[in-house]
Every structure is written in C-alpha cells, then in structure tokens.
Design an enzyme around this catalytic site. Sequence first.
Site, short mmCIF file in Angstrom:
data_model
loop_
_atom_site.label_atom_id
_atom_site.label_comp_id
_atom_site.label_asym_id
_atom_site.label_seq_id
_atom_site.Cartn_x
_atom_site.Cartn_y
_atom_site.Cartn_z
N CYS A 4 0.87 -1.18 0.00
CA CYS A 4 0.00 0.00 0.00
C CYS A 4 0.91 1.23 0.00
O CYS A 4 1.74 1.40 0.90
CB CYS A 4 -0.91 0.01 1.22
N ASP A 30 0.79 16.68 -1.27
CA ASP A 30 0.38 15.92 -2.44
C ASP A 30 1.42 16.12 -3.55
O ASP A 30 1.89 17.23 -3.78
CB ASP A 30 -1.01 16.36 -2.91
N HIS A 98 -6.19 3.83 0.48
CA HIS A 98 -5.86 4.02 1.90
C HIS A 98 -6.51 5.34 2.26
O HIS A 98 -6.21 6.37 1.64
CB HIS A 98 -4.33 4.05 2.07
N HIS A 100 -7.70 8.79 3.04
CA HIS A 100 -6.93 10.04 3.09
C HIS A 100 -7.85 11.22 2.92
O HIS A 100 -8.81 11.18 2.16
CB HIS A 100 -5.83 10.06 2.02
P1 5GP Z 1 -7.26 10.24 -4.56
O1 5GP Z 1 -7.35 10.49 -6.03
O2 5GP Z 1 -7.12 8.76 -4.25
O3 5GP Z 1 -8.33 10.91 -3.75
O4 5GP Z 1 -5.93 10.96 -4.08
C1 5GP Z 1 -4.67 10.39 -4.14
C2 5GP Z 1 -3.71 11.53 -4.14
O5 5GP Z 1 -2.42 11.01 -3.87
C3 5GP Z 1 -3.61 12.28 -5.48
O6 5GP Z 1 -3.95 13.64 -5.29
C4 5GP Z 1 -2.16 12.07 -5.90
O7 5GP Z 1 -1.59 13.22 -6.51
C5 5GP Z 1 -1.48 11.72 -4.60
N1 5GP Z 1 -0.34 10.84 -4.75
C6 5GP Z 1 -0.30 9.70 -5.48
N2 5GP Z 1 0.90 9.11 -5.36
C7 5GP Z 1 1.64 9.91 -4.53
C8 5GP Z 1 2.97 9.82 -4.02
O8 5GP Z 1 3.74 8.91 -4.30
N3 5GP Z 1 3.38 10.83 -3.19
C9 5GP Z 1 2.56 11.88 -2.85
N4 5GP Z 1 3.08 12.81 -2.05
N5 5GP Z 1 1.30 11.98 -3.31
C10 5GP Z 1 0.84 11.01 -4.14
ZN ZN Z 2 -2.37 1.49 3.56
#
Ligand code: 5GP
Ligand code: ZN
Length: 114
Positions: A4, A30, A98, A100
């Site tokens: 994860c 992010d 996960h 967030h």
């Molecule tokens: P979701 O789209 O699942 O709500 O948000 C996931 C967020 O995680 C996205 O805004 C994406 O830019 C961020 N993200 C994905 N991979 C990484 C990473 O390796 N490092 C960081 N700092 N952010 C990440």
């Molecule tokens: Zn996790």
Amino acid sequence: MEDCLFCKISKGEIPSTKVYEDDDFFAFKDIAPVAPVHVLVIPKKHVQSIAALTEADAAVAGKMLFAIQKVASLLGLAEDGYRVIFNTGEKAGQTVRHLHAHILGGKEMAWPGV
Ligand code: 5GP
Ligand code: ZN
C-alpha cells in the site's frame, strides 16, 4: 498493509514531504497539487476508505477530524478557510485505497465544485 503506497509513505519507506506526524496520523504534501496548499492526512492504520470503516475504527475516525484541524492550522489555513475532500470509491476518483483527506487551501474556491 503490504504493497500500500500510503502505508509505505507513513512508515518512511517511500519519501514524501512530511508536514505533520503523531502516533496515529501522518500528513504530507500531495505530489500533484491542485491548489497552492494541498496536503494529504492519513491514518497510520490501514483503512481502505470511508466506505470500509467499521465500529473498530471509531476512535481513529473521530481523531482524524482533529488531526485535519491541527494540520490546517499548522499550514496557516485556519483563518482564511480550507476545503477537506475524501474521495471515496472509483466514481469519486479515489485512486489510492488508503483512507486520506485532501486539505486544499490558499485560493478562493468555487462551490458547488463537482
Ligand atoms: P485520490 O485520487 O485517491 O483521492 O488521491 C490520491 C492523491 O495522492 C492524489 O492527489 C495524488 O496526486 C497523490 N499521490 C499519489 N501518489 C503519490 C505519491 O507517491 N506521493 C505523494 N506525495 N502523493 C501522491
Ligand atoms: Zn495502507
């Protein structure tokens, strides 16, 4: 949980720009910000999403709002305001499974914004 991304970030196994950490939560910038301030707050305990929460997660779920409040204050957003987004499931655009919270701030934001 093995494999994860956010579990690995919270353990420091994958680098991130940390902005806050306590026993239960980790917050980091992010990688692809959509606002001048864009920080993710995650529980260290692996929970897939809001949809996957159970009664056993009640304490962590409650504390998470306070962690978000604290991180937003540390980021200097308390006065101007900020938006908190929990993408939950595929149609909502959740890409990392996960739990967030996105904290977005530093600009005027339109609403509704969907
Ligand atoms: P979701 O789209 O699942 O709500 O948000 C996931 C967020 O995680 C996205 O805004 C994406 O830019 C961020 N993200 C994905 N991979 C990484 C990473 O390796 N490092 C960081 N700092 N952010 C990440
Ligand atoms: Zn996790």
